[in-house]
Write a protein that holds these residues in place. Structure first.
Motif, PDB file in Angstrom:
ATOM      1  N   THR B  49       0.837  -1.194   0.000  1.00  0.00           N
ATOM      2  CA  THR B  49       0.000   0.000   0.000  1.00  0.00           C
ATOM      3  C   THR B  49       0.878   1.252   0.000  1.00  0.00           C
ATOM      4  OG1 THR B  49      -1.437  -1.293   1.423  1.00  0.00           O
ATOM      5  CG2 THR B  49      -2.076   0.972   1.035  1.00  0.00           C
ATOM      6  N   CYS B  50       1.984   1.204   0.747  1.00  0.00           N
ATOM      7  CA  CYS B  50       2.896   2.348   0.802  1.00  0.00           C
ATOM      8  C   CYS B  50       3.523   2.614  -0.564  1.00  0.00           C
ATOM      9  CB  CYS B  50       3.980   2.122   1.847  1.00  0.00           C
ATOM     10  SG  CYS B  50       4.861   0.557   1.646  1.00  0.00           S
ATOM     11  N   VAL B  51       3.880   1.532  -1.266  1.00  0.00           N
ATOM     12  CA  VAL B  51       4.464   1.668  -2.601  1.00  0.00           C
ATOM     13  C   VAL B  51       3.472   2.385  -3.516  1.00  0.00           C
ATOM     14  CG1 VAL B  51       5.308   0.392  -4.618  1.00  0.00           C
ATOM     15  CG2 VAL B  51       5.855  -0.408  -2.318  1.00  0.00           C
ATOM     16  N   SER B  52       2.193   2.013  -3.369  1.00  0.00           N
ATOM     17  CA  SER B  52       1.200   2.578  -4.283  1.00  0.00           C
ATOM     18  C   SER B  52       0.994   4.071  -4.047  1.00  0.00           C
ATOM     19  CB  SER B  52      -0.126   1.837  -4.141  1.00  0.00           C
ATOM     20  OG  SER B  52      -0.781   2.232  -2.959  1.00  0.00           O
ATOM     21  N   ILE B  53       1.097   4.524  -2.822  1.00  0.00           N
ATOM     22  CA  ILE B  53       0.740   5.911  -2.537  1.00  0.00           C
ATOM     23  C   ILE B  53       1.943   6.850  -2.560  1.00  0.00           C
ATOM     24  CG2 ILE B  53       0.934   5.954  -0.002  1.00  0.00           C
ATOM     25  CD1 ILE B  53      -2.086   7.295  -1.955  1.00  0.00           C
ATOM     26  N   CYS B  54       3.164   6.343  -2.394  1.00  0.00           N
ATOM     27  CA  CYS B  54       4.339   7.219  -2.276  1.00  0.00           C
ATOM     28  C   CYS B  54       4.453   8.152  -3.478  1.00  0.00           C
ATOM     29  CB  CYS B  54       5.615   6.385  -2.158  1.00  0.00           C
ATOM     30  SG  CYS B  54       7.096   7.411  -2.130  1.00  0.00           S
ATOM     31  N   PRO B  55       4.380   9.476  -3.248  1.00  0.00           N
ATOM     32  CA  PRO B  55       4.388  10.415  -4.383  1.00  0.00           C
ATOM     33  C   PRO B  55       5.703  10.423  -5.140  1.00  0.00           C
ATOM     34  CG  PRO B  55       4.488  11.601  -2.299  1.00  0.00           C
ATOM     35  CD  PRO B  55       4.252  10.168  -1.961  1.00  0.00           C
ATOM     36  N   GLU B  57       7.325   7.783  -5.707  1.00  0.00           N
ATOM     37  CA  GLU B  57       7.357   6.469  -6.357  1.00  0.00           C
ATOM     38  C   GLU B  57       8.700   5.785  -6.177  1.00  0.00           C
ATOM     39  OE1 GLU B  57       5.898   6.913 -10.352  1.00  0.00           O
ATOM     40  OE2 GLU B  57       4.118   7.956  -9.640  1.00  0.00           O
ATOM     41  N   LEU B  58       9.280   5.940  -4.995  1.00  0.00           N
ATOM     42  CA  LEU B  58      10.605   5.368  -4.776  1.00  0.00           C
ATOM     43  C   LEU B  58      10.616   4.270  -3.724  1.00  0.00           C
ATOM     44  CD1 LEU B  58      12.782   8.585  -5.054  1.00  0.00           C
ATOM     45  CD2 LEU B  58      12.719   6.669  -6.647  1.00  0.00           C
ATOM     46  N   PRO B  69      15.405   3.138  -1.105  1.00  0.00           N
ATOM     47  CA  PRO B  69      16.829   3.471  -1.178  1.00  0.00           C
ATOM     48  C   PRO B  69      17.024   4.989  -1.133  1.00  0.00           C
ATOM     49  CG  PRO B  69      16.191   1.932  -2.924  1.00  0.00           C
ATOM     50  CD  PRO B  69      14.937   2.407  -2.283  1.00  0.00           C
ATOM     51  N   ASN B  70      18.017   5.419  -0.410  1.00  0.00           N
ATOM     52  CA  ASN B  70      18.326   6.854  -0.269  1.00  0.00           C
ATOM     53  C   ASN B  70      17.179   7.673   0.296  1.00  0.00           C
ATOM     54  OD1 ASN B  70      20.868   6.513  -1.370  1.00  0.00           O
ATOM     55  ND2 ASN B  70      20.088   6.798  -3.451  1.00  0.00           N
ATOM     56  N   TYR B  71      16.383   7.087   1.158  1.00  0.00           N
ATOM     57  CA  TYR B  71      15.247   7.868   1.673  1.00  0.00           C
ATOM     58  C   TYR B  71      15.693   9.140   2.387  1.00  0.00           C
ATOM     59  CZ  TYR B  71      16.216   5.653   6.194  1.00  0.00           C
ATOM     60  OH  TYR B  71      16.811   5.234   7.340  1.00  0.00           O
ATOM     61  N   GLU B  72      16.925   9.124   2.928  1.00  0.00           N
ATOM     62  CA  GLU B  72      17.417  10.310   3.638  1.00  0.00           C
ATOM     63  C   GLU B  72      17.344  11.538   2.734  1.00  0.00           C
ATOM     64  OE1 GLU B  72      19.063   7.536   3.122  1.00  0.00           O
ATOM     65  OE2 GLU B  72      20.003   6.762   4.934  1.00  0.00           O
ATOM     66  N   ASP B  73      17.668  11.357   1.453  1.00  0.00           N
ATOM     67  CA  ASP B  73      17.647  12.480   0.519  1.00  0.00           C
ATOM     68  C   ASP B  73      16.330  12.593  -0.227  1.00  0.00           C
ATOM     69  OD1 ASP B  73      20.284  12.750   1.145  1.00  0.00           O
ATOM     70  OD2 ASP B  73      20.984  11.571  -0.586  1.00  0.00           O
ATOM     71  N   ILE B 171      -0.306  -5.871  -6.489  1.00  0.00           N
ATOM     72  CA  ILE B 171      -1.661  -5.457  -6.851  1.00  0.00           C
ATOM     73  C   ILE B 171      -1.928  -3.993  -6.526  1.00  0.00           C
ATOM     74  CG2 ILE B 171      -4.115  -5.849  -6.398  1.00  0.00           C
ATOM     75  CD1 ILE B 171      -3.502  -8.769  -6.018  1.00  0.00           C
ATOM     76  N   LEU B 172      -1.523  -3.549  -5.347  1.00  0.00           N
ATOM     77  CA  LEU B 172      -1.923  -2.200  -4.951  1.00  0.00           C
ATOM     78  C   LEU B 172      -1.285  -1.090  -5.786  1.00  0.00           C
ATOM     79  CD1 LEU B 172      -2.777  -2.295  -1.188  1.00  0.00           C
ATOM     80  CD2 LEU B 172      -4.123  -2.736  -3.193  1.00  0.00           C
ATOM     81  N   PRO B 173      -0.006  -1.208  -6.158  1.00  0.00           N
ATOM     82  CA  PRO B 173       0.521  -0.173  -7.054  1.00  0.00           C
ATOM     83  C   PRO B 173      -0.268  -0.097  -8.363  1.00  0.00           C
ATOM     84  CG  PRO B 173       2.328  -1.411  -6.085  1.00  0.00           C
ATOM     85  CD  PRO B 173       1.066  -2.099  -5.672  1.00  0.00           C
ATOM     86  N   GLU B 174      -0.734  -1.258  -8.840  1.00  0.00           N
ATOM     87  CA  GLU B 174      -1.547  -1.254 -10.056  1.00  0.00           C
ATOM     88  C   GLU B 174      -2.931  -0.676  -9.775  1.00  0.00           C
ATOM     89  OE1 GLU B 174      -0.848  -1.882 -13.260  1.00  0.00           O
ATOM     90  OE2 GLU B 174       1.221  -2.069 -12.565  1.00  0.00           O
ATOM     91  N   LEU B 175      -3.417  -0.889  -8.553  1.00  0.00           N
ATOM     92  CA  LEU B 175      -4.736  -0.362  -8.198  1.00  0.00           C
ATOM     93  C   LEU B 175      -4.744   1.157  -8.326  1.00  0.00           C
ATOM     94  CD1 LEU B 175      -7.608  -0.910  -7.005  1.00  0.00           C
ATOM     95  CD2 LEU B 175      -6.619  -0.364  -4.785  1.00  0.00           C
ATOM     96  N   LYS B 176      -3.658   1.786  -7.898  1.00  0.00           N
ATOM     97  CA  LYS B 176      -3.603   3.249  -7.993  1.00  0.00           C
ATOM     98  C   LYS B 176      -3.711   3.666  -9.458  1.00  0.00           C
ATOM     99  CE  LYS B 176      -1.514   7.501  -7.024  1.00  0.00           C
ATOM    100  NZ  LYS B 176      -0.095   7.738  -7.248  1.00  0.00           N
ATOM    101  N   LYS B 177      -2.958   2.986 -10.333  1.00  0.00           N
ATOM    102  CA  LYS B 177      -3.032   3.317 -11.762  1.00  0.00           C
ATOM    103  C   LYS B 177      -4.450   3.106 -12.269  1.00  0.00           C
ATOM    104  CE  LYS B 177       1.620   1.782 -12.771  1.00  0.00           C
ATOM    105  NZ  LYS B 177       2.316   0.601 -13.283  1.00  0.00           N
ATOM    106  N   ALA B 178      -5.058   1.973 -11.875  1.00  0.00           N
ATOM    107  CA  ALA B 178      -6.403   1.665 -12.348  1.00  0.00           C
ATOM    108  C   ALA B 178      -7.382   2.749 -11.908  1.00  0.00           C
ATOM    109  CB  ALA B 178      -6.840   0.305 -11.819  1.00  0.00           C
TER     110      ALA B 178
END
Ligand SMILES: Cc1cc2nc3c(=O)[nH]c(=O)nc-3n(C[C@H](O)[C@H](O)[C@H](O)COP(=O)(O)OP(=O)(O)OC[C@H]3O[C@@H](n4cnc5c(N)ncnc54)[C@H](O)[C@@H]3O)c2cc1C
Lengths: 244, 301
Positions: B49-55, B57-58, B69-73, B171-178
């Motif tokens: 779910t976090c992957v799908s919503i992260c603006p 997209e990282l 990766p590199n979330y600090e920056d 599934i959830l990252p695709e749900l956002k696109k859908a």
């Protein structure tokens, strides 16, 4: 039923028409009227808003992609520049010179010229890179005069003057239809602030209120240029461009 | 400043306010909070779910671990991931939840894992005009999962859509696109953790409330990471190119191939059981609209 026959002229009519025909012939012999421009020795004077070859100013470009979106001929490709920005390139093999790109450019980075006679040897050459659009192309000018078309009463005549028409013109960038970005679903806003970070004109603001645990988002309609960058970048697709 | 302008989709806002969630670890980024509270504690269910919503997209699901990766920056620190994570403020679900009835059913037109009711619900909803898109888990020759958007039943003839793949699916990252593409509504089938993720998205963001119209939950005791389970199955003599069905029946993992069957106790997979599944008590996908599973049905469904 009335029968249509050959017109009947009396002697005075016949004389009148003969004299008129002879005098036209004499006039054409002495001072021939021609309505074609002797290009390239002379050029027709074009209006300043002539839709010709386009020039590009990277300083004014905000990489909003509007030009490439609006292009009905799909002639504009955005290419990444070393600066990390995306700049337009134009395929003149496809361009239909509608100049929608120029009209839609919010920063006035694209502008027209009166150059309409660029020659290419191959189709590949017609693909014009960003760098090639910054300076006008090299033009070998043979023209020694300019031709104006003058319409007086019912007739069209040409006025020839010994001067050179300026091909690079300074026209005010088009204002287009003033657009402004608005949020259409505030509840779905993540407050990721991407719109604020991407906005070139400082129209979007996001203020974090730690105490209230809120982010105040705002779009200043006065400052918004309607470039659509935020609309494009919004991951929730909740921003829209509407008429100002 | 000018006030709200009319748009074709309703009123547009020029000023608005967004609530941000509380940080359990103050002065740390939201993703660090998620990492500390969910990922590092091995609570993460890989529902994505976090992957799908992260603006940005990282947030990624690599090597079977959700990471940024590199979330600090790169983290924008918006808090969307912790707002939607079903395991951040985990309230375990169990039992059957509220239900109208339970029944055994079998689709007349589709073939699936059991009664193909998962497939049937999605296509019926499309036929009824309730949704214009459904999400299915598809697979490749090697049984790696991918997510497929269906828009009509003609697509089904070409694809091995039905059937359970005991591997996580994005599934959830695709749900956002859908949701972004859909004009009418979206239907989705998923494991209980994904169903909870969808409900979280709906709780937090109106666009998901408006567009996700049908959520089918699958009964689920566990799911597996592709790398681990495939290695194990190959060791057990499973040839993926001949594999046609995987199932868990009466405590046994059954891999049906065109020429033979490989069977072994599921308990043998305990060592590769994902940690996130270990903490989960939601077998029936309590939060779904309809839950589908085979436990308790007579053979033939
Ligand atoms: C990981 C997992 C564990 C399960 N564990 C149990 C169990 O312990 N007991 C039990 O009774 N039932 C379990 N099920 C459910 C069961 O296997 C069937 O999916 C269910 O009975 C529906 O059958 P059907 O014929 O109606 O579905 P079908 O019409 O065959 O449709 C199957 C649906 O499952 C979806 N799907 C397939 N693989 C995955 C996946 N990896 N992740 C998410 N969705 C997927 C497909 O997209 C499809 O929509 C599990 C399912 C999964 C995916």
């Amino acid at each position: 039923m009335k029968k249509v026959g050959t017109p009947e002229y009396d002697l005075s009519d016949k004389l009148k028409y003969h004299v008129s025909a002879l005098s036209t012939a004499a006039k054409e012999m002495a001072l021939p009227l021609n309505i074609t421009t002797h290009y390239p020795r002379e050029r027709k004077r074009q209006p300043d808003c002539f839709r010709g070859y386009m020039l590009f100013d990277p300083e004014r470009c905000i990489s909003c992609f509007q030009c490439s979106f609006v292009c009905p001929a799909n002639a504009i490709w955005m290419k990444d520049a070393p600066s990390g920005r995306y700049y337009p390139t134009v395929d003149y093999g496809k361009c239909i010179f509608c100049h929608f790109c120029i009209d839609s450019c919010p920063g006035g980075a694209l502008r027209t010229t009166k150059i309409h006679d660029v020659a290419y040897k191959t189709m590949d050459e017609m693909f014009t890179s960003t760098e090639e659009m910054i300076e006008p192309p090299e033009i070998i000018r043979e023209d020694v005069g300019v031709v104006d078309y003058v319409i007086d009463k019912e007739d069209l005549s040409l006025k020839r003057t010994k001067e050179k028409d300026e091909l690079i013109v300074d026209v005010e960038p088009s204002q287009g239809v003033p657009m402004v970005s608005v949020c259409v679903d505030r509840g779905s806003c993540l407050a990721c602030k991407v719109c604020d970070m991407i906005c070139e004109s400082g129209a979007v603001s996001s203020v974090v209120d730690e105490a209230a645990m809120t982010v105040k988002m705002a779009i200043d309609a006065e400052k918004c240029t309607g470039c659509g960058l935020c609309v494009k970048e919004c991951s929730m697709q909740i921003l829209r461009l509407v008429r100002k | 400043m000018k006030m709200a302008a009319e748009t074709e989709t309703g009123k547009g806002e020029v000023e608005w306010e967004v609530k941000i969630p509380e940080k359990k670890l103050k002065d740390r980024l939201f993703f660090e909070n998620l990492k500390a509270m969910v990922i590092d504690t091995q609570m993460c269910s890989r529902c994505l779910t976090c992957v799908s919503i992260c603006p940005s997209e990282l947030i990624v699901n690599e090597e079977d671990i959700v990471d940024f990766p590199n979330y600090e920056d790169k983290c924008l620190d918006c808090g969307a991931c912790v707002r939607v994570c079903p395991r951040y403020d985990y309230k375990p679900k169990s039992g059957l939840g509220d239900y109208i009835e339970f029944t055994a059913g079998q689709s007349k037109r589709f073939k699936g894992q059991d009664g193909a009711m998962g497939t049937e619900f999605i296509f019926s909803a499309i036929d009824m005009g309730l949704i214009d898109r459904g999400l299915f888990v598809d697979r490749d020759e090697q049984w790696r999962t991918s997510v497929f958007h269906v828009r009509g039943k003609e697509q089904l003839e070409k694809l091995p859509l039905g059937g359970t793949k005991y591997v996580f699916a994005d599934i959830l990252p695709e749900l956002k696109k859908a949701v972004m593409f859909s004009k009418v509504g979206v239907g989705v089938v998923g494991t209980p953790c994904m169903v909870s993720g969808v409900r979280k998205l709906q709780e937090e963001y109106p666009v998901f409330r408006e567009k996700v119209k049908l959520v089918i939950g699958l009964f689920c005791t566990e799911n597996f990471h592709y790398n681990e389970v495939s290695k194990y199955l190959i060791e057990k003599g499973v040839d993926f190119s001949k594999l046609i069905k995987t199932d868990i029946m009466k405590g046994k993992f059954v891999a049906t191939m065109t020429d033979k069957e490989v069977k072994f106790k599921v308990s043998q997979l305990t060592s590769i059981l994902p940690s996130g599944c270990n903490v989960c008590t939601d077998f029936t996908a309590v939060e779904s609209d309809v839950s589908v599973g085979s436990v308790g049905s007579v053979a033939g469904f």
